[in-house]
Design an enzyme around this catalytic site. Structure first.
Site, PDB file in Angstrom:
ATOM      1  N   GLU A 123       0.806  -1.232   0.000  1.00 36.91           N
ATOM      2  CA  GLU A 123       0.000   0.000   0.000  1.00 36.91           C
ATOM      3  C   GLU A 123       0.837   1.279   0.000  1.00 36.91           C
ATOM      4  OE1 GLU A 123      -2.710  -0.455   3.304  1.00 36.91           O
ATOM      5  OE2 GLU A 123      -3.389  -2.411   2.643  1.00 36.91           O
ATOM      6  N   GLU A 168      -5.925 -10.852  -0.979  1.00 32.12           N
ATOM      7  CA  GLU A 168      -6.738 -10.597   0.223  1.00 32.12           C
ATOM      8  C   GLU A 168      -8.238 -10.567  -0.132  1.00 32.12           C
ATOM      9  OE1 GLU A 168      -5.370  -7.153   2.361  1.00 32.12           O
ATOM     10  OE2 GLU A 168      -3.270  -7.584   1.979  1.00 32.12           O
TER      11      GLU A 168
HETATM   12  O1  G3I Z   1      -2.496  -9.419  18.345  1.00 35.61           O
HETATM   13  C1  G3I Z   1      -3.592 -10.170  18.803  1.00 35.61           C
HETATM   14  C2  G3I Z   1      -3.207 -11.634  18.925  1.00 35.61           C
HETATM   15  O2  G3I Z   1      -2.135 -11.828  19.833  1.00 35.61           O
HETATM   16  C3  G3I Z   1      -4.412 -12.403  19.411  1.00 35.61           C
HETATM   17  O3  G3I Z   1      -4.106 -13.792  19.403  1.00 35.61           O
HETATM   18  C4  G3I Z   1      -5.585 -12.132  18.487  1.00 35.61           C
HETATM   19  C5  G3I Z   1      -6.833 -12.776  19.092  1.00 35.61           C
HETATM   20  O4  G3I Z   1      -7.860 -12.641  18.134  1.00 35.61           O
HETATM   21  O5  G3I Z   1      -5.830 -10.746  18.323  1.00 35.61           O
HETATM   22  C6  G3I Z   1      -4.726 -10.057  17.805  1.00 35.61           C
HETATM   23  O6  G3I Z   1      -5.249  -8.767  17.689  1.00 35.61           O
HETATM   24  C7  G3I Z   1      -5.429  -8.177  16.473  1.00 35.61           C
HETATM   25  C8  G3I Z   1      -5.894  -9.028  15.268  1.00 35.61           C
HETATM   26  O7  G3I Z   1      -6.139  -8.178  14.115  1.00 35.61           O
HETATM   27  C9  G3I Z   1      -7.188  -9.773  15.568  1.00 35.61           C
HETATM   28  O8  G3I Z   1      -7.566 -10.396  14.385  1.00 35.61           O
HETATM   29  C10 G3I Z   1      -4.128  -7.525  16.034  1.00 35.61           C
HETATM   30  O9  G3I Z   1      -3.589  -6.811  17.142  1.00 35.61           O
HETATM   31  C11 G3I Z   1      -4.477  -6.571  14.886  1.00 35.61           C
HETATM   32  O10 G3I Z   1      -3.292  -5.912  14.419  1.00 35.61           O
HETATM   33  C12 G3I Z   1      -5.024  -7.381  13.725  1.00 35.61           C
HETATM   34  O11 G3I Z   1      -5.456  -6.484  12.712  1.00 35.61           O
HETATM   35  C13 G3I Z   1      -5.121  -6.885  11.373  1.00 35.61           C
HETATM   36  C14 G3I Z   1      -4.898  -5.613  10.548  1.00 35.61           C
HETATM   37  O12 G3I Z   1      -4.612  -5.949   9.185  1.00 35.61           O
HETATM   38  C15 G3I Z   1      -3.731  -4.824  11.108  1.00 35.61           C
HETATM   39  O13 G3I Z   1      -2.587  -5.635  11.080  1.00 35.61           O
HETATM   40  C16 G3I Z   1      -6.276  -7.667  10.773  1.00 35.61           C
HETATM   41  O14 G3I Z   1      -6.416  -8.927  11.444  1.00 35.61           O
HETATM   42  C17 G3I Z   1      -6.029  -7.907   9.287  1.00 35.61           C
HETATM   43  O15 G3I Z   1      -7.168  -8.490   8.674  1.00 35.61           O
HETATM   44  C18 G3I Z   1      -5.704  -6.599   8.541  1.00 35.61           C
HETATM   45  O16 G3I Z   1      -5.340  -6.956   7.247  1.00 35.61           O
HETATM   46  C19 G3I Z   1      -5.017  -5.873   6.355  1.00 35.61           C
HETATM   47  C20 G3I Z   1      -3.830  -6.286   5.503  1.00 35.61           C
HETATM   48  O17 G3I Z   1      -2.733  -6.574   6.341  1.00 35.61           O
HETATM   49  C21 G3I Z   1      -3.489  -5.200   4.481  1.00 35.61           C
HETATM   50  N1  G3I Z   1      -4.652  -4.913   3.646  1.00 35.61           N
HETATM   51  C22 G3I Z   1      -5.842  -4.512   4.423  1.00 35.61           C
HETATM   52  C23 G3I Z   1      -6.218  -5.611   5.410  1.00 35.61           C
HETATM   53  C24 G3I Z   1      -7.484  -5.264   6.174  1.00 35.61           C
HETATM   54  O18 G3I Z   1      -7.255  -4.164   7.003  1.00 35.61           O
END
Ligand code: G3I
Length: 371
Positions: free
Chosen positions: A163, A268
């Site tokens: 991005e 994705e």
């Molecule tokens: O960190 C904890 C983890 O230790 C724990 O086991 C888990 C329990 O469910 O939660 C985790 O928390 C958060 C996780 O989402 C929950 O699914 C993370 O802190 C959080 O950073 C994470 O957010 C992710 C986000 O990117 C930021 O990294 C999303 O899952 C993920 O779907 C999203 O993906 C992004 C792509 O990387 C880039 N393109 C857009 C896409 C959607 O935003």
């Protein structure tokens, strides 16, 4: 007479014992996505820690049955791996890579350079000022070489930069860009290649059907190639909705990236079934009911429209399967989709291939030959 009976029974008894001893033969007739589409492209999904660590057996079963490629939704991002200078946290990413290896799956690394989840220590000094270009280059090189080097030969390919462009084709004003200008992208690709010369390297972005972003990425591919840097593919995230983008514009981008000499990966893929803005076409704010129209389930008409549009995208990917080498969906079942809370929290969305009962959606059953 009795002796004859036993002799007759003996062969059956031997067969019965052998059946007991032999591991349960996989059900060759079991329909799976990876069998159904494997001759076109890898079919992948994203994992979270619950699936990796066995705390979500229902999703784990779907992943192992249907998918042959995996990406972790967050464990390999900068903030998760490298929260402070000199401090790496590899437990979650190590477990993820092991999961892939133990299940014969292609493991994808996501993502090395991204403006989000970039810890301040990387780009700002103790006074909060942006660090020098030399300092950032050293930190990028150290992060990338440590992470990519750790998984050398185990991670097939990396989303090196994620991005970096806005929809108007300009560079996102991220700290990477503010400090290093356009140079941060070739540097990231160079460092990744140095750390694992055999790894595939990708540029990844969203809304790639937008003309100006498509053109910016085509320019980037040319610049990287002109400098002799490895770039294998462009990742088109494909977070699509019911009315955006037009499939034909998505197709134009696949064609443009192929013409630029790289492969394409759908990295994705999901399709929200819900409104993507909080106002209606008349500019009126949407009511809570309009923002979250299907709290229990989708009506048949909406579900049919969703499946039809998803099948249009899938058919496009198959049409270009000489260019599209992987299709990854961003989640296993609707339960776990990030879209249940985006862009408004607490909504019930239906964006993935498997529903909340872990059953394949209609268009997926068609692909499986079950419809
Ligand atoms: O960190 C904890 C983890 O230790 C724990 O086991 C888990 C329990 O469910 O939660 C985790 O928390 C958060 C996780 O989402 C929950 O699914 C993370 O802190 C959080 O950073 C994470 O957010 C992710 C986000 O990117 C930021 O990294 C999303 O899952 C993920 O779907 C999203 O993906 C992004 C792509 O990387 C880039 N393109 C857009 C896409 C959607 O935003």
């Amino acid at each position: 007479m009795k002796r004859i009976h036993i002799l007759l029974l003996l062969p059956m008894m031997i067969v019965a014992c052998l059946n007991e001893l032999s591991p349960a033969m996989p059900d060759e007739e079991e329909t799976t996505l990876k069998k159904a589409v494997g001759h076109h492209f890898l079919i992948g999904t994203t994992l979270n820690n619950a699936i990796v660590n066995g705390r979500d057996p229902a999703s784990d079963r779907v992943v192992k049955r249907h998918f042959n490629a995996i990406t972790h939704g967050y464990a390999m991002k900068f903030a998760m791996l490298h929260p402070a200078e000199g401090r790496y946290l590899f437990d979650e990413s190590d477990a993820f890579v092991r999961y892939g290896e133990q299940n014969g799956m292609t493991v994808i690394g996501h993502c090395l350079v991204w403006h989000k989840q970039l810890p301040d220590w990387v780009v700002r000094d103790k006074d909060g000022n942006l660090v020098t270009p030399e300092a950032l280059k050293a930190r990028m090189r150290e992060h990338i070489s440590t992470v990519v080097g750790r998984y050398r030969g185990r991670v097939k390919g990396w989303d090196v930069v994620n991005e970096a462009f806005l929809e108007d084709g300009s560079y996102r004003q991220s700290p990477y860009y503010e400090i290093l200008g356009e140079e941060f992208i070739p540097l990231a690709f160079q460092y990744a290649h140095e750390a694992d010369p055999d790894a595939e390297l990708y540029y990844n972005d969203g809304n790639m059907a937008v003309t100006k972003r498509r053109e910016a990425v085509v320019r980037l591919i040319g610049q990287l190639k002109a400098r002799g840097l490895r770039i294998d593919a462009v990742g088109m995230q494909a977070h699509v909705s019911m009315n955006f983008p037009k499939v034909e514009n998505f197709e134009k981008s696949i064609q443009a990236f192929a013409d630029a000499g790289v492969k394409v990966m759908i990295t994705e893929w999901d399709m929200t079934a819900l409104p993507t803005t909080d106002t209606g076409s008349d500019g009126r704010p949407l009511t809570p009911e309009e923002l979250d129209p299907y709290p229990e389930k989708m009506p048949d008409s909406a579900s049919q429209a969703w499946n039809a549009r998803m099948k249009q995208f899938f058919d496009l990917f198959v049409k270009y399967s000489d260019v599209v080498t992987r299709v990854t969906v961003w989640g296993v079942s609707d339960i776990d989709s990030w879209l249940n809370d985006f862009p408004f929290p607490g909504r019930t969305d239906y964006p993935l291939l498997f529903d909340r009962e872990y059953q394949p959606k209609t268009f997926v059953r068609e692909i499986l030959g079950e419809e």
